[in-house]
Design a protein around this motif. Structure first.
Motif, PDB file in Angstrom:
ATOM      1  N   GLN A   1       0.720  -0.969  -0.263  1.00 36.56           N
ATOM      2  CA  GLN A   1      -0.039  -0.338   0.125  1.00 36.56           C
ATOM      3  C   GLN A   1       1.157   1.789   0.028  1.00 36.56           C
ATOM      4  OE1 GLN A   1      -3.429  -0.061   2.614  1.00 36.56           O
ATOM      5  NE2 GLN A   1      -3.113  -2.132   2.719  1.00 36.56           N
TER       6      GLN A   1
ATOM      7  N   SER B   1       2.204   4.904  -0.559  1.00 41.45           N
ATOM      8  CA  SER B   1       1.698   6.132  -1.235  1.00 41.45           C
ATOM      9  C   SER B   1       2.703   6.828  -1.398  1.00 41.45           C
ATOM     10  CB  SER B   1      -0.016   6.009  -0.859  1.00 41.45           C
ATOM     11  OG  SER B   1      -0.828   7.162  -1.405  1.00 41.45           O
TER      12      SER B   1
ATOM     13  N   ASP C   1      -6.695   6.285   2.402  1.00 42.81           N
ATOM     14  CA  ASP C   1      -5.620   7.116   1.585  1.00 42.81           C
ATOM     15  C   ASP C   1      -4.575   8.281   1.992  1.00 42.81           C
ATOM     16  OD1 ASP C   1      -3.101   6.252   1.107  1.00 42.81           O
ATOM     17  OD2 ASP C   1      -3.422   6.837  -1.142  1.00 42.81           O
TER      18      ASP C   1
ATOM     19  N   THR D   1      -6.788   3.725   5.209  1.00 48.94           N
ATOM     20  CA  THR D   1      -5.765   3.040   4.366  1.00 48.94           C
ATOM     21  C   THR D   1      -6.770   2.790   3.145  1.00 48.94           C
ATOM     22  OG1 THR D   1      -7.080   0.859   5.281  1.00 48.94           O
ATOM     23  CG2 THR D   1      -5.083   1.543   6.743  1.00 48.94           C
ATOM     24  N   GLN D   2      -5.320   2.098   2.451  1.00 46.84           N
ATOM     25  CA  GLN D   2      -5.826   2.044   1.243  1.00 46.84           C
ATOM     26  C   GLN D   2      -7.592   1.047   1.168  1.00 46.84           C
ATOM     27  OE1 GLN D   2      -2.990   1.336  -1.959  1.00 46.84           O
ATOM     28  NE2 GLN D   2      -1.993   3.237  -1.198  1.00 46.84           N
ATOM     29  N   ASP D   3      -7.052   0.353   2.444  1.00 45.32           N
ATOM     30  CA  ASP D   3      -8.111  -0.818   2.513  1.00 45.32           C
ATOM     31  C   ASP D   3      -9.349  -0.476   2.982  1.00 45.32           C
ATOM     32  OD1 ASP D   3      -6.801  -1.568   4.377  1.00 45.32           O
ATOM     33  OD2 ASP D   3      -6.677  -3.700   4.031  1.00 45.32           O
TER      34      ASP D   3
END
Length: 442
Positions: free
Chosen positions: A125, A127, A281, A297-299
């Motif tokens: 992840q 970024s 994100d 988070t990205q998820d």
């Protein structure tokens, strides 16, 4: 002879680690081994040191030894920020060149990590999201104004973000204002650390679940590292052991073990994301250092991190009742920001131990004949661990560089702590006082 008294004893509820697939079975230290170099500690510093040694010495046998699994310790338990700016306390250093050196070192670490992630396709992840530093009330706004002045003095880019714009990203109007700085990267720390461990050069052998319990020198001047079921003989030992460096007899009474805690939710649904208008994100740290860190988070998991404890026995200083109280505090901070998501549960609450020093000084260099260390990251371990581990390997093999000169000029000896029980009383009192003063920012 140096004997370890306390070994890592981390909880089993780190969300970052639990989200990963089961690792391959550990290879453990057994029998009698010989190595040209041994690195103890497979966090950011140890991984970077082992990699760099292997690049310098491709024919050498290098052993990287950890008491736990790679990614399970402190490096895999942070909030997933890789920050380029010097720490808040370092930003106040009177010498501009000191701050520029720290900035250069941190950015070199980010470049190094980005290169490795791309080269080895590490799924973590990663970024380039930047970072918000947020304030809730008057106390936080005063800190934020001070932060802005420090950034202006440093000549670094930043942008003020007012409440309405900030709410469009965070999905909450809890914060009055923030400052956005563009140089920070976000990641999944346990995934990154495990990926770095899996992509080491071939002449690095990783031994996990292999705590080193004792160091001693033999008659020939080599070091003997004693484990539960085996030992290693080597002329050179590199310690990437952070707070546990004192357990080998070095830097004793100079490091303070502090644990900070985080909780995260399950992944939010599309409907839940839309109900609060939150984006994925991003990361926000508090303008008041004792406030609350928040990450998405990205998820789509929301993370709350606050609460600090002095942990002289590391993980064994924390019990289930303390963890439950921490989770309740995290729930309160979460609900204050996202009352519409009060039905969303936390799935994991975990702690991680790091080292600070009373003078906020990092140690880097030689501790003993054949023993070298980087220790005391003062809470900013991802970038600092990566670059300090890399440069420690350079120092060991005699590879001089401007970066090595830089890190040696900004590090030193952590100051001595007062004796117990005064140390524990003082640290606990200071933590409680900071929490009380910062309660409006939690």
């Amino acid at each position: 002879m140096n004997s370890i008294v306390n070994l890592p004893h981390d909880d089993h509820s780190c969300g970052w680690y639990a989200a990963l697939p089961e690792p391959r079975p550990a290879r453990r230290l057994t029998g009698e081994q010989k190595a040209d170099y041994v690195v103890i500690g497979a966090g950011f510093a140890g991984l970077a040191a082992a990699r760099r040694l292997a690049e310098h010495m491709p024919q050498a046998r290098i052993l990287l030894v950890d008491a736990q699994r790679v990614g399970y310790g402190a490096s895999g338990r942070n909030s997933g920020f890789v920050i380029d700016l010097p720490h808040k306390f370092a930003l106040e250093h009177p010498e501009p060149q000191h701050k520029q050196r720290l900035l250069g070192l941190n950015r070199a670490a980010i470049d190094q990590l980005q290169t490795l992630i791309g080269r080895h396709a590490i799924d973590c992840q990663w970024s380039h999201a930047g970072k918000y530093q947020g304030a809730v009330g008057e106390r936080g706004l005063a800190y934020l104004d001070h932060f802005e002045k420090l950034l202006a003095d440093l000549g670094e880019p930043y942008r003020q973000v007012e409440r309405q714009e900030l709410a469009g990203v965070l999905g909450t109007d809890y914060y009055s204002r923030a400052i956005f700085t563009p140089g920070c990267y976000l990641m999944q720390p346990a995934a990154l650390v495990r990926g770095l461990g899996a992509s080491l050069p071939q002449n690095v052998e990783v031994l996990e679940e292999s705590p080193i319990q004792r160091l001693e020198k033999d008659a020939g001047g080599n070091w003997i590292l004693h484990g539960k079921e085996g030992l290693i003989r080597t002329p050179k030992v590199l310690l990437g052991t952070s707070i546990f460096t004192q357990e080998f007899g070095y830097l004793r009474n100079r490091l303070l073990p502090v644990m900070t805690f985080a909780s995260w939710t399950r992944p939010l649904t599309d409907a839940e994301m839309a109900s609060v208008g939150v984006q994925a994100d991003w990361g926000l740290t508090p303008a008041d250092h004792a406030g609350t860190t928040v990450r998405m988070t990205q998820d789509r998991r929301l993370i709350i991190r606050n609460t600090y404890k002095h942990v002289p026995r590391y993980g064994r200083s924390i019990n289930d009742s303390i963890r439950q109280k921490v989770r309740e505090d995290h729930c309160a901070a979460f609900h204050a920001r996202y009352p519409q998501l009060a039905h969303v549960p936390f799935t994991h609450t975990w702690g991680g131990v790091y080292a600070i020093s009373r003078n906020f000084t990092n140690f880097f260099g030689k501790l003993d004949e054949g023993v070298f260390a980087t220790a005391c990251d003062n809470g900013v371990g991802a970038a600092w661990g990566t670059i300090s581990g890399t440069l420690l390997a350079d120092k060991v093999v005699g590879a001089d560089s401007q970066r090595l000169d830089d890190i040696q000029s900004v590090t030193g000896m952590p100051s001595r702590n007062p004796p117990e029980p005064f140390l524990g009383l003082g640290v606990r009192s200071r933590i409680r006082w900071a929490a009380w003063n910062s309660r409006s920012e939690l």
